[in-house]
Design an enzyme around this catalytic site. Structure first.
Site, PDB file in Angstrom:
ATOM      1  N   ARG A 107      31.750 -15.275  43.916  1.00  0.00           N
ATOM      2  CA  ARG A 107      30.891 -14.090  43.912  1.00  0.00           C
ATOM      3  C   ARG A 107      29.957 -13.980  42.711  1.00  0.00           C
ATOM      4  NH1 ARG A 107      35.570 -13.498  46.172  1.00  0.00           N
ATOM      5  NH2 ARG A 107      35.757 -12.339  48.128  1.00  0.00           N
ATOM      6  N   HIS A 132      29.494 -17.046  47.998  1.00  0.00           N
ATOM      7  CA  HIS A 132      29.391 -18.418  48.511  1.00  0.00           C
ATOM      8  C   HIS A 132      27.961 -18.846  48.848  1.00  0.00           C
ATOM      9  CE1 HIS A 132      33.614 -18.756  48.239  1.00  0.00           C
ATOM     10  NE2 HIS A 132      33.979 -18.368  49.443  1.00  0.00           N
ATOM     11  N   HIS A 206      35.815 -25.940  50.360  1.00  0.00           N
ATOM     12  CA  HIS A 206      36.585 -24.772  50.799  1.00  0.00           C
ATOM     13  C   HIS A 206      37.584 -25.113  51.907  1.00  0.00           C
ATOM     14  CE1 HIS A 206      37.546 -20.623  51.357  1.00  0.00           C
ATOM     15  NE2 HIS A 206      36.502 -20.170  50.704  1.00  0.00           N
ATOM     16  N   ASP A 278      43.719 -14.366  45.170  1.00  0.00           N
ATOM     17  CA  ASP A 278      42.314 -14.702  45.427  1.00  0.00           C
ATOM     18  C   ASP A 278      41.637 -14.739  44.058  1.00  0.00           C
ATOM     19  OD1 ASP A 278      39.877 -15.183  46.553  1.00  0.00           O
ATOM     20  OD2 ASP A 278      39.869 -13.440  47.881  1.00  0.00           O
ATOM     21  N   GLU A 340      40.220 -24.256  45.413  1.00  0.00           N
ATOM     22  CA  GLU A 340      38.795 -24.568  45.301  1.00  0.00           C
ATOM     23  C   GLU A 340      38.470 -24.828  43.836  1.00  0.00           C
ATOM     24  OE1 GLU A 340      36.746 -21.091  47.154  1.00  0.00           O
ATOM     25  OE2 GLU A 340      38.734 -20.665  47.918  1.00  0.00           O
TER      26      GLU A 340
END
Ligand code: GLA
Length: 375
Positions: A107, A132, A206, A278, A340
């Site tokens: 982000r 993304h 991803h 996350d 990632e």
């Protein structure tokens, strides 16, 4: 009979076979077939088979990994990454499964950043933020593709010319992603980017993993190690607050093996913000392997090796069963996880984070390895 012959000839014409080394158990090779068309360009499916007979599939739509077929402890092979039976399914499905994400993975707060006094505005596609690389980011590009000949292992190279101001980012950027599938079941990803104007960059892959096999339950029983003493704390919109928090004594301590599900329900601010994990972990970069993921039933082990400052551990919190993958199996809540590799979210707005600026004349290179074995 004639019809069958014609069909066979058409199929053969669609398939270009390139052989690599021929010694050893199997013949290592890459095949290429037509997968579909998108944005006026042909989309291909590449099948890379290593000498162990294990298979990696890639497509130039988003430079994606779509299939990783590796054995369990007893030798039974299964695909361990998310994907779809058809290209149409992929277009309808989750935008990021297996894709290369750019220009900026993760982000950017409020879709704004400033370079040399010029403010750039990006499309907002994740609440108040840009995620993304925007809706038309590299995950949705049809990359140019070539099978790289005369290599030790099956290798495919994807290239994308990202035009100046694509999704709001300055500079014409040339991007290369090279996938190599080694005989040790390592997916080696080499990225290379150049620009003709000062810009920002955070590139990642991803892929979602489930070492039981994609579609076979959730990943809460997977044992995870992340060699990181700190993680990037975020606010409720998953934008970094600026704090790099110590993992010790928190549900984010994966410095020794811990089940993904063991602390995912804890009453802890960061778990609440992420609806699970996350978050970017600040890699210690002291040992060769940065992360390892072990699934005790099958014995499958995946190790992640990166030269980047961070890894985003995403525990599939937004999966809700609405997307249907291989064999008609739905992607249920937390049925896959992502590791990632890359930079921290929103770095262009955090001057104290490792820089994500790329200048003209510089070449960005980076390598990530996903290595599969059993134990
Ligand atoms: C990243 C983000 C998640 C989510 C997924 C895609 O990992 O951090 O919040 O957006 O991508 O669904």
């Amino acid at each position: 009979m004639k019809r069958i012959f014609q069909l066979t000839m058409i199929l053969c014409a669609m398939m270009i076979t390139s052989s690599c080394t021929q010694s050893g158990k199997n013949k290592a090779m890459v095949t290429k077939e037509t997968y579909g068309t998108h944005k006026g360009k042909e989309v291909f499916l590449f099948t890379l088979t290593n000498k162990e007979g294990n298979v990696l599939k890639l497509t130039n739509f988003g430079a994606r990994i779509t299939w990783i077929e590796v054995p369990d402890r007893s030798g039974k092979k299964e695909n361990v990454t998310f994907g779809f039976d058809t290209f149409e399914g992929m277009l309808r499905g989750d935008p990021y499964f297996g894709a290369v994400v750019g220009r900026y993975a993760n982000r950017i707060a409020k879709g704004k950043f400033t370079l040399d006094g010029v403010e750039y505005t990006l499309p907002l596609n994740n609440g108040p933020n840009s995620l993304h690389g925007g809706p038309g980011g590299w995950h949705s590009s049809v990359w140019d593709a070539e099978i790289v000949e005369r290599t030790e292992f099956p290798t495919v190279k994807f290239t994308w010319h990202s035009p100046d101001m694509e999704e709001g980012y300055p500079g014409n950027m040339h991007v290369e992603t090279v996938y190599t599938w080694s005989d040790k079941n390592e997916i080696v990803i080499d990225y290379k980017c150049t620009t003709d104007k000062k810009t920002v960059l955070n590139i990642t892959n991803h892929a979602y993993f489930n070492l039981h096999g994609a579609g076979n339950g959730d990943i809460l029983d997977h044992e995870l190690v992340i060699k990181a003493a700190r993680f990037v704390a975020v606010d409720s919109t998953l934008i970094p607050t600026g704090e790099l928090r110590e993992v010790a004594g928190t549900p984010f301590d994966f410095t020794t093996p811990a089940k993904v599900g063991a602390r995912i329900g804890e009453d802890y601010d960061q778990i609440k913000h992420g609806k699970g994990y996350d978050h970017t972990f600040v890699l210690d970069n002291k040992e060769e392997v940065d992360c390892s993921l072990y699934e005790p039933v099958s014995g499958r082990l995946m190790e992640v090796i990166s030269d980047q400052p961070g890894v985003q551990f995403y525990s599939g919190n937004f999966l809700n069963g609405s997307r249907i993958g291989y064999g008609g199996k739905p992607f249920i809540h937390r049925s896959g996880l992502c590791l990632e590799t890359g930079h921290f979210p929103d770095s262009p707005n955090h001057p104290d984070f490792p820089t994500t600026i790329l200048n003209p004349g510089e070449t960005f290179t980076s390598k990530t390895v996903y290595r599969f074995s059993v134990k």
